[in-house]
Motif scaffolding. Structure first.
Motif, short mmCIF file in Angstrom:
data_model
loop_
_atom_site.label_atom_id
_atom_site.label_comp_id
_atom_site.label_asym_id
_atom_site.label_seq_id
_atom_site.Cartn_x
_atom_site.Cartn_y
_atom_site.Cartn_z
N LEU A 1 0.86 -1.20 0.00
CA LEU A 1 0.00 0.00 0.00
C LEU A 1 0.89 1.24 0.00
N MET B 1 -3.59 8.74 4.77
CA MET B 1 -3.12 7.39 4.51
C MET B 1 -2.18 6.93 5.64
N PRO C 1 -14.65 4.81 -2.25
CA PRO C 1 -15.11 4.66 -3.63
C PRO C 1 -14.35 3.56 -4.36
N SER C 2 -14.89 3.14 -5.48
CA SER C 2 -14.28 2.06 -6.27
C SER C 2 -12.86 2.43 -6.71
N GLY C 3 -11.96 1.48 -6.58
CA GLY C 3 -10.59 1.69 -7.05
C GLY C 3 -9.68 2.40 -6.07
N THR C 4 -10.13 2.60 -4.82
CA THR C 4 -9.29 3.32 -3.86
C THR C 4 -8.37 2.37 -3.09
N LYS D 1 -9.54 -0.87 -1.55
CA LYS D 1 -10.19 -1.62 -0.45
C LYS D 1 -9.75 -3.09 -0.44
N SER D 2 -9.78 -3.71 -1.64
CA SER D 2 -9.41 -5.13 -1.69
C SER D 2 -7.94 -5.30 -1.32
N LEU D 3 -7.10 -4.38 -1.81
CA LEU D 3 -5.68 -4.45 -1.49
C LEU D 3 -5.47 -4.31 0.02
N ASP E 1 -16.56 -8.82 0.19
CA ASP E 1 -16.53 -7.58 -0.58
C ASP E 1 -17.96 -7.22 -0.97
N ARG F 1 -6.15 13.23 -2.24
CA ARG F 1 -4.77 13.05 -1.77
C ARG F 1 -3.80 13.24 -2.94
N LEU G 1 2.47 7.29 -6.24
CA LEU G 1 1.80 6.13 -6.85
C LEU G 1 2.21 5.97 -8.31
N VAL H 1 -7.27 5.01 -7.78
CA VAL H 1 -5.92 4.46 -7.98
C VAL H 1 -5.91 3.44 -9.13
N ARG H 2 -7.01 2.70 -9.28
CA ARG H 2 -7.05 1.71 -10.37
C ARG H 2 -6.86 2.40 -11.72
N1 LIG Z 1 -2.35 2.74 -1.97
C1 LIG Z 1 -2.11 1.92 -3.01
N2 LIG Z 1 -0.85 1.57 -3.30
C2 LIG Z 1 -0.57 0.77 -4.36
N3 LIG Z 1 -1.50 0.25 -5.16
C3 LIG Z 1 -2.79 0.57 -4.92
C4 LIG Z 1 -3.16 1.41 -3.82
N4 LIG Z 1 -4.49 1.53 -3.82
C5 LIG Z 1 -4.94 0.80 -4.84
N5 LIG Z 1 -3.94 0.22 -5.50
C6 LIG Z 1 -4.04 -0.62 -6.72
O1 LIG Z 1 -5.15 -0.11 -7.45
C7 LIG Z 1 -5.97 -1.14 -7.96
C8 LIG Z 1 -7.38 -1.04 -7.39
O2 LIG Z 1 -7.36 -1.34 -6.01
P1 LIG Z 1 -8.48 -2.26 -5.33
O3 LIG Z 1 -8.91 -3.35 -6.25
O4 LIG Z 1 -7.98 -2.67 -3.99
O5 LIG Z 1 -9.65 -1.20 -5.19
P2 LIG Z 1 -11.10 -1.37 -4.55
O6 LIG Z 1 -11.33 -0.20 -3.66
O7 LIG Z 1 -11.23 -2.72 -3.95
O8 LIG Z 1 -12.05 -1.25 -5.83
P3 LIG Z 1 -13.55 -1.84 -6.04
O9 LIG Z 1 -14.47 -1.04 -5.16
O10 LIG Z 1 -13.80 -1.58 -7.48
O11 LIG Z 1 -13.50 -3.28 -5.69
C9 LIG Z 1 -5.26 -2.44 -7.60
O12 LIG Z 1 -4.45 -2.82 -8.67
C10 LIG Z 1 -4.42 -2.06 -6.41
O13 LIG Z 1 -3.29 -2.89 -6.31
#
Ligand SMILES: Nc1ncnc2c1ncn2[C@@H]1O[C@H](COP(=O)(O)OP(=O)(O)OP(=O)(O)O)[C@@H](O)[C@H]1O
Ligand SMILES: [Mg+2]
Length: 508
Positions: A145, A152, A174-177, A179-181, A244, A319, A326, A361-362
């Motif tokens: 991360l 952060m 929000p999506s792509g921020t 969360k899964s990571l 999720d 941010r 990033l 971030v995605r």
């Molecule tokens: N702080 C971070 N540092 C490095 N990579 C990041 C960071 N945040 C997100 N990413 C990368 O960005 C991409 C999207 O992250 P992730 O899938 O965790 O988002 P999400 O919030 O779960 O999205 P969704 O709501 O669509 O499921 C992934 O490839 C992840 O590795």
């Protein structure tokens, strides 16, 4: 020696802890006792234990099983074994499995004290190593991360604090921020890291299948259930389950989830046999679950159960400071031995920071990957960025203002100067037309031109650059060499020059 070292003594003989207490005398240890592996694990889960002293002669192979579990789930605890039947083989096996020392009883008070002191020093060393590693990680992120925005950093601290407990965590954003990571990082930082991490997207599984998917089913439970199948909760036993998009859970599923969260038990579909699991639950959502709960669309009791620790991931546009970090991080991932990519030009980086990143971030990761593939030079230039990022930045004047550094007043002056220059060049140096377009009278325009050192761009000068069909000097270096100081480095100047021919045109 560390004061107040916590020591857990594991022995089926209830007299043993007292025996050791008498031998140790000193108040340097807080003693805990457990008569079985189960009791020992319960104490380890509820109390921070520094040292564990275990009788290797527990029935069966229990002592070694405990040693293996402690190594895996409580790696910060240093284990010592003792035995009344010391054999070389036993000692070798214990050390191989990660015991720090192996004592033969009866042990003298002096030997016991020395062994524990050495183990406590080892514990302190491990703790120091972890602390240093954490400090290093906190400078630029945590595990994979990346981030150094203060929100952060606060988040990383919280993740570190809660990672090694079993409290439920709700990750929102929000999506792509990320969360899964984040969920995966929590698992990797916990003592469950070698156990399964099972991810279930609640929204992606049809409602009719989700219960069997999560809790498993027995043969004949429903049409097509030809054999029994364990569910995700069983698969995650000992590890972490990541639910999720929890906001998509139906009311019926919410009831079942509440039970498994409260009691860590459930019945597979079609069965009345209760199963127990040892799991850590992490949930994520991009909905405002609290509002959903208030509106009666999500069970409040379930919300409070999953939201013991709340982690809020801010959208990327909040941010901006993390964008360079990033972007460089993603670029490094795509630069290979064949291809050295040095980074981004200042103008390209400014454009990345000006874009609102609806995909967070995605989206940034995807843009950088695309740039890394398509870039012609060894550096990512403004012109390498996709149209959706560069087009909203509009005219070169606005781009220049965006990349300006310094105070707000300086930036505003710079923007004003560039806009005036652009208007003058659009109107071939005709001040009256330029003033009309800008909505100011001619005197005001003259004053501003003098203040900003703008020389008149006469009609005669329009042909100064015969190679280009673009209107005359819209590029700040051409219009006023002195004013090019707004570009912060020679790198930015080069990139301005390079991109202007590609991007400026009659319509811009
Ligand atoms: N702080 C971070 N540092 C490095 N990579 C990041 C960071 N945040 C997100 N990413 C990368 O960005 C991409 C999207 O992250 P992730 O899938 O965790 O988002 P999400 O919030 O779960 O999205 P969704 O709501 O669509 O499921 C992934 O490839 C992840 O590795
Ligand atoms: Mg996700």
């Amino acid at each position: 020696m560390m004061s107040n070292t916590s020591l857990l003594i594991v022995d089926a003989d209830p007299r043993r802890p007292e025996e050791f207490r008498t031998q140790l005398k000193s108040g340097a240890y807080v003693l805990h006792a457990a008569k079985s592996v189960r009791e020992a694990l319960a104490t380890l889960s509820s109390t921070h234990i520094n040292l564990l002293l275990c009788n290797a002669d527990l029935p069966g192979n229990e002592a070694f099983e405990l040693l293996e579990q402690v190594r895996r789930r409580f790696p910060q605890t240093v284990v010592l074994m003792f035995t009344a039947f010391g054999t070389i083989d036993g000692a070798v096996e214990a050390i191989r499995l990660g015991a720090y020392d192996y004592l033969t009883t009866p042990v003298s008070a002096e030997d016991l004290r020395l062994a524990l002191e050495r183990a406590a020093a080892q514990h302190a060393l491990l703790a120091e190593h972890r602390k240093l590693k954490r400090e290093l990680e906190l400078r630029f992120g945590l595990e994979s991360l990346v981030g150094h925005d203060y929100r952060m950093l606060k988040l990383f601290e919280l993740i570190e604090t809660v990672a090694d407990s079993t409290v439920s965590v709700l990750i929102q954003g929000p999506s792509g921020t990320g969360k899964s990571l984040t969920a995966r990082v929590i698992h990797r930082l916990s003592s469950r890291r070698d156990r399964p991490f099972v991810e279930v997207s609640v929204a992606a599984i049809p409602e009719a299948l989700i219960e069997s998917e999560l809790f498993g089913h027995v043969r004949g439970a429903f049409t097509g259930a030809l054999s029994s199948k364990p569910g995700k909760f069983r698969a995650a036993d000992g590890g972490t389950i990541f639910l999720d998009e929890i906001g998509a859970a139906s009311p019926a599923l919410q009831v079942k989830l509440l039970r498994v969260l409260q009691e860590r038990q459930f019945e597979p579909v079609g069965s009345n046999r209760t199963e127990r699991v040892d799991i850590r639950v992490i949930c994520a959502t991009n909905a405002d679950l609290e509002a959903e709960a208030r509106a009666g669309r999500f069970r409040e009791d379930l919300f409070y159960r999953i939201n013991v620790i709340a982690l809020e991931l801010p959208p990327l546009c909040e941010r901006l400071g993390d964008i360079p970090l990033l972007a460089e991080f993603f670029l490094r991932q795509h630069a290979g031995p064949r291809r050295a990519l040095e980074g981004f030009s200042i103008e390209a980086m400014s454009a990345l920071q000006a874009y609102p990143w609806p995909g967070n971030v995605r989206e940034l990761a995807n843009v950088v990957e695309r740039c890394a593939i398509l870039a012609r030079g060894s550096r990512i230039e403004f012109s390498d960025l996709p149209a959706r990022i560069v087009e909203p930045l509009g005219s070169p004047a606005l781009r220049g203002a965006r990349s300006a550094r310094g105070t707000l007043r300086e930036a505003l002056n710079e923007a004003e100067r560039l806009i005036i220059e652009a208007a003058l060049s659009t109107h071939g140096g005709n001040r009256q037309s330029a003033a009309r377009q800008l909505g100011v009278d001619r005197t005001t325009l003259y004053k501003k031109m003098r203040r900003f050192g703008i020389r008149a761009v006469g009609r005669g000068r329009r042909r100064r650059n015969p190679q280009t069909s673009a209107p005359p000097p819209r590029n700040i270096q051409e219009a006023s060499p002195a004013s090019a100081s707004s570009a912060t480095t020679s790198g930015a100047t080069t990139s301005n020059t390079r991109t202007s021919s590609a991007l400026t045109g009659p319509t811009r």
